[in-house]
Enzyme design. Structure first.
Site, mmCIF file in Angstrom:
data_model
loop_
_atom_site.group_PDB
_atom_site.id
_atom_site.type_symbol
_atom_site.label_atom_id
_atom_site.label_comp_id
_atom_site.label_asym_id
_atom_site.label_seq_id
_atom_site.Cartn_x
_atom_site.Cartn_y
_atom_site.Cartn_z
ATOM 1 N N LYS A 1 0.783 -1.351 0.063
ATOM 2 C CA LYS A 1 -0.059 -0.001 -0.160
ATOM 3 C C LYS A 1 0.650 1.219 -0.156
ATOM 4 O O LYS A 1 0.503 2.115 -0.547
ATOM 5 C CB LYS A 1 -0.986 0.055 1.021
ATOM 6 C CG LYS A 1 -2.081 -1.058 1.055
ATOM 7 C CD LYS A 1 -2.840 -1.373 2.383
ATOM 8 C CE LYS A 1 -3.592 -2.677 2.244
ATOM 9 N NZ LYS A 1 -4.329 -3.132 3.382
ATOM 10 N N GLN B 1 -4.585 -1.808 9.770
ATOM 11 C CA GLN B 1 -4.217 -3.174 9.104
ATOM 12 C C GLN B 1 -4.837 -4.345 10.217
ATOM 13 O O GLN B 1 -4.306 -4.361 11.353
ATOM 14 C CB GLN B 1 -2.662 -3.337 8.813
ATOM 15 C CG GLN B 1 -2.652 -4.392 8.007
ATOM 16 C CD GLN B 1 -3.091 -4.594 6.795
ATOM 17 O OE1 GLN B 1 -3.051 -3.551 5.888
ATOM 18 N NE2 GLN B 1 -3.803 -5.693 6.124
ATOM 19 N N ASP C 1 -11.108 2.146 4.075
ATOM 20 C CA ASP C 1 -11.178 0.700 3.953
ATOM 21 C C ASP C 1 -12.772 0.068 3.816
ATOM 22 O O ASP C 1 -13.021 -0.923 3.565
ATOM 23 C CB ASP C 1 -10.605 -0.023 5.198
ATOM 24 C CG ASP C 1 -9.188 -0.654 4.957
ATOM 25 O OD1 ASP C 1 -8.957 -0.992 3.706
ATOM 26 O OD2 ASP C 1 -8.646 -1.110 5.953
#
Ligand code: NDP
Length: 314
Positions: A72, A116, A139
């Protein structure tokens, strides 16, 4: 969005006799989207504006999580976004993590951020997700974004489902009226995919069956499916006997299989036995190079959306 012909890909030579099968090439499509984003950032910067900025919080030293976060960050660099990686020890308290989330919520220079997953067991992941400001939740895991998606309102779509929808759209895959079987009901893939494939939309309008480990007669359901979305995390679980002719196959699974013949010591396998199934279907995503690259680029697209909200208050 570029025209379909730019994404057409010739099937591997051993399938040359099956002219109908088309590979949904996520690597190529994500590369093209990357160029578009890069151009957009260059224009913004040339106008004197700041570039979009994505932050990521990584707790602990989980190898797979490190790899995902590094991808990312690298993609941020490639498209010209700013990025901040906050690495935290796996023994931090939940309270400390919530403070970091709050700090990012309030930072006007950060357009979006991710925490994460998975988090260490002593931290309540649900509480952390709820603490993220929905407008920065790139997200798309916050209940507000999930709810908005369910209702068909503008929302950040979770990156993997968003990536799959972009693939279907780029290749103009006709999904309307089709029977779609999704295997796996996770909050990040299976469940949101079931909503998107069932919605009243050109790339939707399916009759969806959402399967899981307690599903009866899974093989029969798969055999009758026009579209199969495999997201169960069991390598090469789906073989040719479970798939009907001309089915559309989206393989989300990624599992590392030990392979001493490779420098890395492993190969990546999807949930579908590609060599076995490819010759029967009309479209298929390879692993690697299908859904994976689309996931990362979709996070970048969500970050660009968040930037526009932040900068233009749109
Ligand atoms: P989870 O591991 O959270 O859940 C797996 C799901 O599959 C569960 O719903 C489970 O059922 C179901 N399942 C497991 N075994 C079977 C079985 N034998 N028959 C039917 N259903 C079964 O899934 P994720 O969505 O997080 O991940 C799935 C896969 O996708 C993994 O390989 C992951 O690495 C990959 N992935 C890939 C991404 C990409 O970018 N390409 C992004 C995210 C994930 P139950 O609910 O009953 O336990």
């Amino acid at each position: 969005m570029r025209h379909i012909s730019e994404y057409k890909k010739v099937a591997p030579s051993h399938f040359f006799y099956l002219s109908l099968m088309e590979i949904l090439d996520g690597k190529l499509l994500s590369k093209n989207i990357k160029e578009e984003l890069k151009h957009e950032v260059n224009v913004l910067v040339s106008e004197g504006k700041r570039a979009p900025h994505l932050a990521a919080i990584l707790v602990g030293n989980d190898g797979a999580s490190e790899t995902y976060v590094n991808h990312k960050v690298k993609m941020c660099n490639d498209v010209g976004f700013g990025s901040t990686l906050l690495r935290l020890d796996d023994n931090i308290s939940e309270e400390f993590l919530l403070e970091q989330v709050e700090r990012l919520n309030k930072d006007d220079e950060i357009d979006g951020f991710i925490v994460q997953l998975p988090l260490p067991a002593h931290i309540n992941a649900r509480k952390v997700t709820l603490a993220i400001e929905p407008k920065k939740d790139v997200d798309g895991f916050h209940p507000v974004n999930m709810g908005r998606m369910l209702l068909g309102h503008p929302a950040y779509l979770p990156a993997t489902p968003y990536g799959i929808m972009q693939l279907l759209r780029a290749y103009e895959v006709d999904t309307s009226g089709k029977d779609c079987v999704i295997v796996g009901r996770s909050n990040i893939v299976g469940k949101p995919m079931s909503v998107l494939m069932a919605r009243n939309h050109k790339y939707g309008n399916c009759t969806v069956t959402l399967c899981h480990s307690k599903t009866n007669d899974l093989e029969l359901k798969l055999k009758n499916a026009d579209i199969i979305i495999a997201a169960l995390g069991k390598p090469e679980f789906i073989n040719a006997d479970m798939v009907k002719d001309n089915a559309i196959i989206i393989d989300v699974g990624i599992t590392r299989i030990p392979d001493e013949s490779r420098k890395s010591g492993y190969r990546l396998a999807g949930d579908v036995n590609y060599a076995d199934v490819a010759e029967k279907c009309s479209y298929i995503t390879p692993v690697p190079g299908g859904v994976g690259p689309m996931t990362v680029i979709s996070l970048m697209k969500n970050t660009m959306k968040a930037y526009k909200k932040q900068v233009y208050k749109s």
